[in-house]
Motif scaffolding. Structure first.
Motif, PDB file in Angstrom:
ATOM      1  N   THR A 298       0.833  -1.193   0.000  1.00 19.83           N
ATOM      2  CA  THR A 298       0.000   0.000   0.000  1.00 19.83           C
ATOM      3  C   THR A 298       0.864   1.238   0.000  1.00 19.83           C
ATOM      4  OG1 THR A 298      -0.070   0.067   2.386  1.00 19.83           O
ATOM      5  CG2 THR A 298      -1.816  -1.166   1.289  1.00 19.83           C
ATOM      6  N   LYS A 299       0.251   2.333  -0.330  1.00 21.17           N
ATOM      7  CA  LYS A 299       0.960   3.604  -0.302  1.00 21.17           C
ATOM      8  C   LYS A 299       1.312   3.932   1.139  1.00 21.17           C
ATOM      9  CE  LYS A 299       0.857   8.084  -2.367  1.00 21.17           C
ATOM     10  NZ  LYS A 299       0.226   8.929  -3.339  1.00 21.17           N
ATOM     11  N   LEU A 300       2.573   4.191   1.358  1.00 20.50           N
ATOM     12  CA  LEU A 300       3.040   4.480   2.712  1.00 20.50           C
ATOM     13  C   LEU A 300       2.675   5.884   3.141  1.00 20.50           C
ATOM     14  CD1 LEU A 300       6.681   3.121   2.730  1.00 20.50           C
ATOM     15  CD2 LEU A 300       4.737   2.188   3.914  1.00 20.50           C
ATOM     16  N   ASN A 301       2.462   6.037   4.387  1.00 14.91           N
ATOM     17  CA  ASN A 301       2.433   7.367   4.974  1.00 14.91           C
ATOM     18  C   ASN A 301       3.110   7.274   6.325  1.00 14.91           C
ATOM     19  OD1 ASN A 301       0.475   6.881   7.100  1.00 14.91           O
ATOM     20  ND2 ASN A 301      -1.066   6.820   5.498  1.00 14.91           N
ATOM     21  N   ALA A 302       3.478   8.396   6.846  1.00  9.24           N
ATOM     22  CA  ALA A 302       4.283   8.414   8.069  1.00  9.24           C
ATOM     23  C   ALA A 302       3.566   7.745   9.234  1.00  9.24           C
ATOM     24  CB  ALA A 302       4.657   9.846   8.414  1.00  9.24           C
ATOM     25  N   GLN A 303       2.237   7.848   9.296  1.00  7.51           N
ATOM     26  CA  GLN A 303       1.508   7.246  10.409  1.00  7.51           C
ATOM     27  C   GLN A 303       1.616   5.722  10.389  1.00  7.51           C
ATOM     28  OE1 GLN A 303      -0.060   9.625   8.393  1.00  7.51           O
ATOM     29  NE2 GLN A 303       0.450  11.251   9.809  1.00  7.51           N
ATOM     30  N   GLN A 304       1.698   5.125   9.212  1.00  9.04           N
ATOM     31  CA  GLN A 304       1.765   3.665   9.129  1.00  9.04           C
ATOM     32  C   GLN A 304       3.093   3.120   9.629  1.00  9.04           C
ATOM     33  OE1 GLN A 304       0.721   3.604   4.924  1.00  9.04           O
ATOM     34  NE2 GLN A 304      -0.913   2.174   5.416  1.00  9.04           N
ATOM     35  N   ILE A 305       4.166   3.834   9.373  1.00 12.19           N
ATOM     36  CA  ILE A 305       5.466   3.282   9.742  1.00 12.19           C
ATOM     37  C   ILE A 305       6.100   3.968  10.954  1.00 12.19           C
ATOM     38  CG2 ILE A 305       5.906   2.450   7.421  1.00 12.19           C
ATOM     39  CD1 ILE A 305       7.870   4.748   7.056  1.00 12.19           C
ATOM     40  N   ALA A 306       5.494   5.028  11.442  1.00 10.43           N
ATOM     41  CA  ALA A 306       6.039   5.692  12.630  1.00 10.43           C
ATOM     42  C   ALA A 306       5.935   4.752  13.820  1.00 10.43           C
ATOM     43  CB  ALA A 306       5.283   6.988  12.903  1.00 10.43           C
TER      44      ALA A 306
ATOM     45  N   ALA B 147      18.399   2.921   0.133  1.00 12.36           N
ATOM     46  CA  ALA B 147      17.472   1.888   0.588  1.00 12.36           C
ATOM     47  C   ALA B 147      16.046   2.286   0.245  1.00 12.36           C
ATOM     48  CB  ALA B 147      17.602   1.683   2.095  1.00 12.36           C
ATOM     49  N   LYS B 148      15.193   1.281   0.123  1.00 12.86           N
ATOM     50  CA  LYS B 148      13.752   1.481  -0.054  1.00 12.86           C
ATOM     51  C   LYS B 148      13.065   0.869   1.155  1.00 12.86           C
ATOM     52  CE  LYS B 148      14.022   1.171  -5.031  1.00 12.86           C
ATOM     53  NZ  LYS B 148      13.597   0.479  -6.242  1.00 12.86           N
ATOM     54  N   ILE B 149      11.999   1.527   1.585  1.00  8.27           N
ATOM     55  CA  ILE B 149      11.206   0.996   2.690  1.00  8.27           C
ATOM     56  C   ILE B 149       9.840   0.641   2.144  1.00  8.27           C
ATOM     57  CG2 ILE B 149      10.153   1.493   4.915  1.00  8.27           C
ATOM     58  CD1 ILE B 149      12.415   3.452   5.438  1.00  8.27           C
ATOM     59  N   LYS B 150       9.413  -0.585   2.417  1.00  6.80           N
ATOM     60  CA  LYS B 150       8.101  -1.039   1.968  1.00  6.80           C
ATOM     61  C   LYS B 150       7.295  -1.503   3.164  1.00  6.80           C
ATOM     62  CE  LYS B 150       9.580  -2.474  -2.611  1.00  6.80           C
ATOM     63  NZ  LYS B 150       9.642  -3.591  -3.558  1.00  6.80           N
ATOM     64  N   TYR B 151       6.034  -1.148   3.141  1.00  8.31           N
ATOM     65  CA  TYR B 151       5.096  -1.521   4.205  1.00  8.31           C
ATOM     66  C   TYR B 151       3.935  -2.237   3.534  1.00  8.31           C
ATOM     67  CZ  TYR B 151       1.545  -0.902   7.835  1.00  8.31           C
ATOM     68  OH  TYR B 151       0.562  -1.107   8.755  1.00  8.31           O
TER      69      TYR B 151
ATOM     70  N   PRO C 285       0.867  -5.520   9.085  1.00  9.16           N
ATOM     71  CA  PRO C 285       1.070  -4.194   9.680  1.00  9.16           C
ATOM     72  C   PRO C 285       2.200  -4.128  10.702  1.00  9.16           C
ATOM     73  CG  PRO C 285      -0.910  -5.212  10.542  1.00  9.16           C
ATOM     74  CD  PRO C 285      -0.424  -6.092   9.434  1.00  9.16           C
ATOM     75  N   ASP C 286       2.670  -5.271  11.167  1.00  8.13           N
ATOM     76  CA  ASP C 286       3.763  -5.277  12.138  1.00  8.13           C
ATOM     77  C   ASP C 286       5.107  -5.603  11.495  1.00  8.13           C
ATOM     78  OD1 ASP C 286       2.081  -4.566  14.206  1.00  8.13           O
ATOM     79  OD2 ASP C 286       1.588  -6.638  14.684  1.00  8.13           O
TER      80      ASP C 286
ATOM     81  N   SER D 205       8.097  -3.174  17.374  1.00  3.67           N
ATOM     82  CA  SER D 205       8.515  -3.509  18.733  1.00  3.67           C
ATOM     83  C   SER D 205       7.304  -3.602  19.644  1.00  3.67           C
ATOM     84  CB  SER D 205       9.474  -2.431  19.246  1.00  3.67           C
ATOM     85  OG  SER D 205       9.823  -2.698  20.580  1.00  3.67           O
ATOM     86  N   SER D 206       7.356  -4.550  20.556  1.00  3.78           N
ATOM     87  CA  SER D 206       6.251  -4.711  21.511  1.00  3.78           C
ATOM     88  C   SER D 206       6.290  -3.632  22.587  1.00  3.78           C
ATOM     89  CB  SER D 206       6.316  -6.101  22.140  1.00  3.78           C
ATOM     90  OG  SER D 206       7.561  -6.277  22.771  1.00  3.78           O
ATOM     91  N   ASN D 207       7.328  -2.807  22.600  1.00  2.94           N
ATOM     92  CA  ASN D 207       7.461  -1.711  23.572  1.00  2.94           C
ATOM     93  C   ASN D 207       6.689  -0.476  23.143  1.00  2.94           C
ATOM     94  OD1 ASN D 207       9.292  -3.520  24.541  1.00  2.94           O
ATOM     95  ND2 ASN D 207      11.074  -2.245  24.250  1.00  2.94           N
ATOM     96  N   GLU D 208       5.854  -0.561  22.140  1.00  2.00           N
ATOM     97  CA  GLU D 208       5.131   0.584  21.555  1.00  2.00           C
ATOM     98  C   GLU D 208       4.391   1.380  22.578  1.00  2.00           C
ATOM     99  OE1 GLU D 208       4.772   2.783  18.680  1.00  2.00           O
ATOM    100  OE2 GLU D 208       6.156   1.223  18.171  1.00  2.00           O
TER     101      GLU D 208
END
Length: 128
Positions: free
Chosen positions: A21-29, A94-98, A103-104, A125-128
């Motif tokens: 899917t199209k990435l946005n900062a909220q998905q990978i933050a 590098a490329k980042i893909k989500y 989602p994890d 991380s489970s420390n979220e």
């Protein structure tokens, strides 16, 4: 007129593209563990760019606060930028893909040579 084989190839490529899917900062933050689960990287948005900062490590020689992902911005639904080695001696594109179906998971792809890319899977991380 396209033959059957060409249509199948185009359909396959389309299916692959739908999975990412199209990435946005909220998905990978957030906090992500590296592949070996011995480091935690905090991904944040900073002035429209994504940065990854080392916030936890089991390696005594690592520098907490080191920028691991830099100059990373969105292009055509994916993020492209630079990834730094944890010891600060190397820097690579590098490329980042989500994948919304995972989602994890976050995939870091580092091009090497012509076709021999390195694909790293980071987990949230489970420390979220």
């Amino acid at each position: 007129m396209m033959n059957r084989k060409t249509k199948l190839i185009i359909a396959f490529i389309g299916l692959i593209n739908v999975n990412y899917t199209k990435l946005n900062a909220q998905q990978i933050a957030g906090k992500w563990q590296n592949t070996n689960k011995n480091r935690v990287i905090q991904i944040v948005e900073n002035d429209g760019n994504i940065e990854g900062i080392l916030i936890q490590s089991r390696h005594e020689n690592d520098s907490i606060g080191r920028l691991i992902i830099t100059k990373c911005s969105e292009h055509n639904g994916r993020y492209n930028g630079l990834i730094n080695s944890f010891d600060g001696t190397l820097q690579r594109r590098a490329k980042i893909k989500y994948n919304a179906n995972e989602p994890d998971s976050l995939y870091i792809i580092i091009p090497r040579m012509l076709i021999f890319n390195v694909k790293l899977k980071w987990e949230r991380s489970s420390n979220e």
